[in-house]
Write a protein that holds these residues in place. Structure first.
Motif, PDB file in Angstrom:
ATOM      1  N   SER A 175       0.832  -1.207   0.000  1.00 35.45           N
ATOM      2  CA  SER A 175       0.000   0.000   0.000  1.00 35.45           C
ATOM      3  C   SER A 175       0.865   1.254   0.000  1.00 35.45           C
ATOM      4  O   SER A 175       0.537   2.252  -0.655  1.00 35.45           O
ATOM      5  CB  SER A 175      -0.927  -0.007   1.213  1.00 35.45           C
ATOM      6  OG  SER A 175      -1.734   1.149   1.242  1.00 35.45           O
ATOM      7  N   LYS A 214       2.108   2.204  -3.461  1.00 39.32           N
ATOM      8  CA  LYS A 214       1.078   2.901  -4.240  1.00 39.32           C
ATOM      9  C   LYS A 214       0.901   4.339  -3.747  1.00 39.32           C
ATOM     10  O   LYS A 214       0.704   5.262  -4.534  1.00 39.32           O
ATOM     11  CB  LYS A 214      -0.238   2.140  -4.139  1.00 39.32           C
ATOM     12  CG  LYS A 214      -0.233   0.766  -4.810  1.00 39.32           C
ATOM     13  CD  LYS A 214      -1.580   0.088  -4.655  1.00 39.32           C
ATOM     14  CE  LYS A 214      -1.570  -1.291  -5.313  1.00 39.32           C
ATOM     15  NZ  LYS A 214      -2.870  -1.984  -5.155  1.00 39.32           N
ATOM     16  N   TYR A 215       0.987   4.511  -2.433  1.00 42.43           N
ATOM     17  CA  TYR A 215       0.863   5.847  -1.841  1.00 42.43           C
ATOM     18  C   TYR A 215       1.966   6.769  -2.351  1.00 42.43           C
ATOM     19  O   TYR A 215       1.715   7.927  -2.718  1.00 42.43           O
ATOM     20  CB  TYR A 215       0.910   5.721  -0.316  1.00 42.43           C
ATOM     21  CG  TYR A 215       1.084   7.030   0.418  1.00 42.43           C
ATOM     22  CD1 TYR A 215       0.009   7.895   0.630  1.00 42.43           C
ATOM     23  CD2 TYR A 215       2.335   7.409   0.923  1.00 42.43           C
ATOM     24  CE1 TYR A 215       0.168   9.085   1.316  1.00 42.43           C
ATOM     25  CE2 TYR A 215       2.501   8.602   1.612  1.00 42.43           C
ATOM     26  CZ  TYR A 215       1.417   9.438   1.804  1.00 42.43           C
ATOM     27  OH  TYR A 215       1.575  10.625   2.468  1.00 42.43           O
ATOM     28  N   LYS A 271       3.514   6.632  -5.097  1.00 41.29           N
ATOM     29  CA  LYS A 271       3.303   6.931  -6.512  1.00 41.29           C
ATOM     30  C   LYS A 271       2.068   7.797  -6.746  1.00 41.29           C
ATOM     31  O   LYS A 271       1.778   8.172  -7.884  1.00 41.29           O
ATOM     32  CB  LYS A 271       3.184   5.626  -7.298  1.00 41.29           C
ATOM     33  CG  LYS A 271       4.468   4.795  -7.301  1.00 41.29           C
ATOM     34  CD  LYS A 271       4.254   3.466  -8.019  1.00 41.29           C
ATOM     35  CE  LYS A 271       5.536   2.623  -7.986  1.00 41.29           C
ATOM     36  NZ  LYS A 271       5.338   1.293  -8.629  1.00 41.29           N
ATOM     37  N   GLY A 272       1.355   8.113  -5.651  1.00 43.01           N
ATOM     38  CA  GLY A 272       0.170   8.947  -5.777  1.00 43.01           C
ATOM     39  C   GLY A 272      -1.030   8.230  -6.330  1.00 43.01           C
ATOM     40  O   GLY A 272      -2.005   8.863  -6.762  1.00 43.01           O
ATOM     41  N   LYS A 273      -1.002   6.895  -6.305  1.00 38.60           N
ATOM     42  CA  LYS A 273      -2.097   6.120  -6.908  1.00 38.60           C
ATOM     43  C   LYS A 273      -3.208   5.806  -5.920  1.00 38.60           C
ATOM     44  O   LYS A 273      -4.338   5.539  -6.321  1.00 38.60           O
ATOM     45  CB  LYS A 273      -1.541   4.817  -7.491  1.00 38.60           C
ATOM     46  CG  LYS A 273      -0.591   5.021  -8.667  1.00 38.60           C
ATOM     47  CD  LYS A 273      -0.125   3.681  -9.217  1.00 38.60           C
ATOM     48  CE  LYS A 273       0.777   3.884 -10.440  1.00 38.60           C
ATOM     49  NZ  LYS A 273       1.239   2.581 -11.009  1.00 38.60           N
ATOM     50  N   ALA A 274      -2.885   5.794  -4.623  1.00 39.16           N
ATOM     51  CA  ALA A 274      -3.883   5.419  -3.622  1.00 39.16           C
ATOM     52  C   ALA A 274      -3.411   5.878  -2.254  1.00 39.16           C
ATOM     53  O   ALA A 274      -2.216   6.102  -2.036  1.00 39.16           O
ATOM     54  CB  ALA A 274      -4.095   3.902  -3.623  1.00 39.16           C
TER      55      ALA A 274
END
Length: 863
Positions: A298, A301-302, A304-307
């Motif tokens: 997680s 993803k954080y 990378k700004g995806k979630a």
């Protein structure tokens, strides 16, 4: 009427002309975000313009008890103004918004009897039509001003040109105010040394959007104008509140630059696991370096700004513990954007360092812990006060959460690094120089504070911190302010407190701090050339020196004074007449006589004579001929049986020891015996990091430059090991105490500006630079006895940068670049040449002389 309008407009525009002139000449302007300009001054702007206050101090109605107030005022403009004058201050902290845009926080630290206010041009954010000023204010309960109780209040005034007149929006009963219901006024203090507190926030009660123009404040209360609340007779109820009321009895324009504010994100997640609740309660988390697999995915993803960073439900009797590393110590407010189930409890734990494998947010008497209750919606939160944090832990109890943003809102003094040293053959010198820079920066927001946990502006701190500052940052505003604020708290008899501004009824007295205030005044004049400020402070200095003289005996020695002295809490015989304290006093006498000489004051010789008497008395009365060392103290004519590096370092640093005495003392101090940083093998007490300035200076002054510098490297070197923060510590260990001889399992500060003096030593004993006249108008350069062949340095001054470069070899040279306004005197005797006729200046032979005088420009001295 027409004349009054013309006069008003003239005064309004003159304010900007004056500010523009001061800003151009003294860099007294800060460019804030969104085109806002912040004005400050190192002198006194014309009070006719700056103190034309119409505003009233306001607070919540008396029936409302809360430490945090939300205040706002809507107003209408017929056109967008070209310029504006916005004045604001508060007790104790404000956060300012204009039309929904955050501007900054303030004011700079001050006592209410000399309340600092900030000055802005906010016209870039004002619009035609409806506008809004909004302020969030926190009051630090318990603050006092001399014998007056502290008080919560906000003072605001906006002056703008609107068609034919000056329009003023002032804090008064027309403002709308409301308590911040999310704030728990029983929030715990961060430290016993200060009044600032941790956050204890229930985000269910947060009022969102209060800073926006269209926010509905119809149910809010009117601001309560504050009348005098002390003394008899009481003010009449129909009196009108003013900008000056107790305890705010004087308003002073900001005299330091505005702080830089930046959001800083962590460089990595170093731990993510579930831990027992009792571990959190004990404030002791054993680290394993483990990151739970789902959290790791997680987090990728954080980043990378995806979630958002998703954290699942914790097990029963456990909580999630996520530990982030920011890579360096940051002074700032932890900040979160987070969503979780309503009433989820989240704690933010901060720490500047980790000792071993255990994380704790308790640093001596400090507790860096913010506590939040989530609302069930996406919550945004930023702590009220900064913490010193390299490591920040998020502790989540119960429900799953999603973290959208995690950062620290950094507060940073806008230092500009100007000084530099290069010693390729001794990289440790460069490392200690850089560590001094980092230490000063780490501990400084709106003052040179001793460290990041106490945050007090101690009188002695200003002395040591400036030793590093003058040769690296070359900043004068902080030092000027510290000298003034300590003097503002001076008692009628002359005594000054150990720190200022005062934060309670603890008027701490440390006599060596008083001596070091005088020495700081000398250094400030020497490096800044600010005669005006020194003249203003001269009566305070004279009063203090007179008081100290009253504590001396017939030999001119401070003997059994009625107040405590510090000596960094080290083991020392404090009975009777103490040598280390008298060393501080000796330095104060010499420095004060020099100040008076520079000011052409006829009393300079009086203090020189007192210094000479003290020097001779200490030299004879404190010398143990059998031990061949100076004793710690003399009590009723009898020498103490205690010996310390402190006493003997002072005897060297202040030129008390004879050459014969210095020779045996130096041999003793430089002996490589065993020690534990508390006592040496021979039983002599060792200096602490701050006091070691005098040890290394004293050894170097008696022709032991190389050995003194090597000792500096040996003693401070472990602070720069890879696992540390690259800063200079409060004590020799971070998890114990090197002061009282008893090891304690507790952490200390790993950044203390009293340890940031090395640049002053390197400038003098490596580069060979010694400032001899105020404002650095005259500088003597000597060749020093250090075994280095290539030395380059840049030294800031009020005139510009002085560049010094030594190239020692078969064909040696000294290259200088001298700014205009500075006289350089080259001490040719220090070159130790048999024939000075072999010295060339810019290719031309010089006459056989002791000194070579040079002014502006580039010069090459070949020898």
């Amino acid at each position: 009427m027409h004349k009054n309008i013309i006069l008003q407009k003239w005064k309004f525009w003159m304010f900007f002309i004056i500010c523009f002139q001061f800003c151009c000449l003294a860099q007294e302007i800060s460019e804030l975000p969104n085109g806002v300009k912040g004005f400050w001054t190192q002198g006194s702007l014309n009070n006719d313009f700056l103190n034309d206050w119409k505003a009233q101090w306001i607070w919540l109605p008396e029936s409302v008890k809360n430490d945090v107030m939300l205040a706002r005022r809507n107003f209408t403009l017929s056109k967008k103004p070209e310029s504006s004058k916005f004045l604001i201050t508060a007790s104790s902290k404000y956060e300012l918004y204009i039309n929904g845009t955050y501007i900054c926080q303030g004011p700079a630290r001050s006592a209410p009897h000399h309340q600092s206010f900030d000055i802005f041009d906010v016209s870039s954010l004002l619009i035609k039509g409806e506008n809004c000023i909004a302020v969030r204010v926190h009051y630090q309960r318990g603050t006092t001003s001399y014998h007056l109780n502290g008080r919560a209040g906000l003072l605001v005034q906006l002056d703008i040109e609107d068609e034919t007149k000056t329009k003023s929006i002032v804090s008064d009963e027309n403002w709308k105010v409301h308590p911040d219901l999310s704030w728990d006024s029983n929030s715990k203090p961060i430290s016993r040394f200060q009044l600032v507190v941790n956050d204890n926030i229930n985000l269910n009660q947060k009022i969102t959007g209060f800073e926006l123009i269209n926010f509905d404040d119809s149910k809010w209360s009117q601001g309560l104008p504050l009348l005098r609340n002390s003394g008899w007779p009481s003010p009449k109820k129909d009196e009108k509140a003013k900008s000056l009321t107790t305890p705010w009895t004087s308003l002073i324009p900001r005299d330091i630059p505005y702080l830089n504010e930046t959001d800083i994100t962590p460089i990595k997640l170093i731990e993510a696991k579930q831990v027992p609740i009792e571990d959190i309660e004990k404030a002791s988390i054993l680290l394993s370096g483990g990151i739970q697999k789902e959290v790791d995915k997680s987090y990728e993803k954080y980043l990378k700004g995806k979630a958002p960073l998703s954290i699942q439900l914790s097990e029963t009797d456990k909580v999630w513990f996520l530990l982030f590393d920011f890579g360096k110590v940051i002074s700032g407010m932890p900040k979160l954007e987070i969503k979780g189930v309503k009433n989820t409890e989240v704690s933010i734990l901060s720490a500047p360092f980790i000792v071993g494998d255990v994380f704790t947010h308790h640093i001596v008497a400090s507790n860096f812990k913010d506590e939040l209750v989530l609302s069930g919606k996406k919550d945004t939160w930023q702590a009220m006060y900064f913490k010193p944090a390299r490591y920040m832990a998020v502790v989540i109890k119960g429900s799953p959460v999603e973290i959208y943003d995690l950062s620290i809102h950094q507060l940073e003094y806008p230092f500009e690094l100007k000084g530099h040293i290069s010693t390729p053959e001794a990289p440790w010198i460069e490392a200690l120089w850089e560590a001094s820079v980092k230490t000063i920066n780490t501990c400084t927001t709106d003052a040179f504070t001793d460290n990041y946990r106490e945050r007090r502006q101690y009188a002695q701190t200003g002395y040591y911190a400036a030793k590093g500052n003058y040769f690296t940052y070359g900043d004068f505003a902080l030092q000027r302010r510290y000298l003034i604020q300590v003097a503002q708290e001076q008692e009628a008899g002359g005594l000054m407190p150990a720190y200022a501004p005062l934060t309670g009824d603890d008027y701490m007295v440390i006599l060596d701090s008083n001596c070091l205030w005088v020495r700081s005044l000398h250094d400030y004049l020497l490096y800044s050339g600010d005669f005006d400020t020194v003249k203003e402070l001269l009566p305070s200095a004279k009063k203090l020196m007179s008081l100290l003289h009253s504590y001396t005996n017939g030999l001119g020695v401070l003997d059994s004074p009625p107040y405590a002295y510090w000596l960094d809490h080290a083991l020392n015989d404090r009975r009777g007449a103490n040598l280390c304290l008298n060393g501080h006093y000796q330095g104060a006498l010499k420095d004060f006589s020099k100040i008076l000489e520079w000011l052409e004051d006829e009393h300079a010789q009086l203090y020189r004579n007192r210094a000479l008497l003290l020097k001779e008395s200490v030299r004879t009365q404190f010398w143990d001929a059998n031990k061949e060392l100076f004793v710690d103290a003399v009590i009723d004519g009898e020498q103490s049986k205690m010996f310390s590096e402190h006493a003997n370092a002072m005897a060297l640093a202040e030129g008390i020891a004879t050459q014969k005495q210095a020779k045996v003392i130096s041999k003793f101090l430089l002996a490589k015996d065993k020690h534990n940083f508390i006592k040496r093998e021979n039983g002599v007490t060792m200096v602490t990091p701050a006091m070691s300035y005098f040890l290394h200076k004293g050894l170097a002054d008696y022709s032991n430059e190389e050995a003194a510098l090597n000792m500096l490297n040996t003693r401070f070197g472990h602070m720069l090991e890879p696992h540390a923060n690259g800063t200079l510590w409060e004590e020799w260990w971070r998890n114990g105490t090197g002061r009282i001889g008893k090891f304690q399992e507790r952490t200390r500060s790993d950044a203390q500006t009293e340890s940031a003096f090395p640049p002053a030593l390197f400038a003098k004993y490596v580069l060979g630079v010694e400032v001899t006249k105020p404002g650095m108008s005259e500088v003597v350069i000597k060749r020093r006895k250090v075994n280095l062949f290539n030395i380059d340095g840049e030294i800031p001054s009020p005139h510009g940068i002085l560049t010094v470069s030594w190239d020692i070899g078969n064909e040696s040279s000294l290259n200088l670049n001298i700014p205009e306004g500075m006289l350089i005197k080259i001490d040719l005797d220090s070159f130790n040449l048999e024939d000075k006729k072999g010295i060339f200046i810019n290719g031309e032979k010089i006459n056989n002389s002791n000194f070579l005088e040079l002014r502006k420009g580039s010069h090459k001295i070949s020898f």
